[in-house]
Write a protein that holds these residues in place. Sequence first.
Motif: not given
Length: 290
Positions: A33-48
């Motif tokens: 969902e964040r990638r579709a919105r062009g957003e990043k999350h410092p915790v939940d996106d880090f592992l990917f």
Amino acid sequence: MRPVWVTLDEDDWRERAVRHSERAEPFVAGRRERRARGEKHPVDDFLFEYYGYSPARLSRWHPGAGVLLGGDASDYAALGAYTTYAAGVGADLNRLAGRREGMEWIRGLLTMTATRPARTDCFGLHEWAMVYRQPPGEVRHDWPLRLGAGGTDAVVEAHQLRCTHIDAYRFFTPPAAPLNSLTPTRATQRTLEQPGCLHANMDLYKWASKLAPYGDSDLLLDCFALARDVRELDMRAAPYDLSGLGYEPVRIETADGKAEYVRLQRAHAERAAVLRARLLADYEHVLSFG
């Protein structure tokens, strides 16, 4: 002893695949969902982003080495890492030969790490060292520093840096690197890595992903769940202000904050010890087919 082969009937393995996908969904949905919105999350996106293992790959169940899929397994047979045996479709074990050296290195790292006592005296200062005396505009994350640049530098200077992990240490700023009590390198990784280290325990997910498609898919998700919790502590103890995301800081610059960090660090290390033992057993299992 020769490894035992097992064949699963189609209803069984399809149910396992669905259960795995459903369990992975809470981990991957937000990322999509964040990638579709062009957003990043410092915790939940880090592992990917850091480990380079995509949500689609995390969501896919694999039967593992020595397990064959009965019935119509054409969707797996079409995958490059699979082949068709007389009794069903399974991971292509002929490909293991080219990966054996790397797997043996990882097995050795896990084994040596497990033999050492957990150190809990670093207080998560690696993240502080990554921004120490960093010029304005060059800080690693787009989040404000809780104590400002000067206050952050003062915390680093008031402590002894004790990082044992090469993949944290290599991101230290040039002024911070000489302040560390050790100089971790890739060559010394198996000598220095220890089971209290947040990064070493987060890396269990990386080592589990390196076994795909031969490893235990349930174990992969277990390691991801731990890594996600470890990353949360990592960033709560970091110098950044993530209160806007709902993360209460662990104020390691204070005595109470240090005590809280150590308590959480030890809890994660206990979980990691169990997963490390399971992961070692999985590496032994996979290598027995090599």
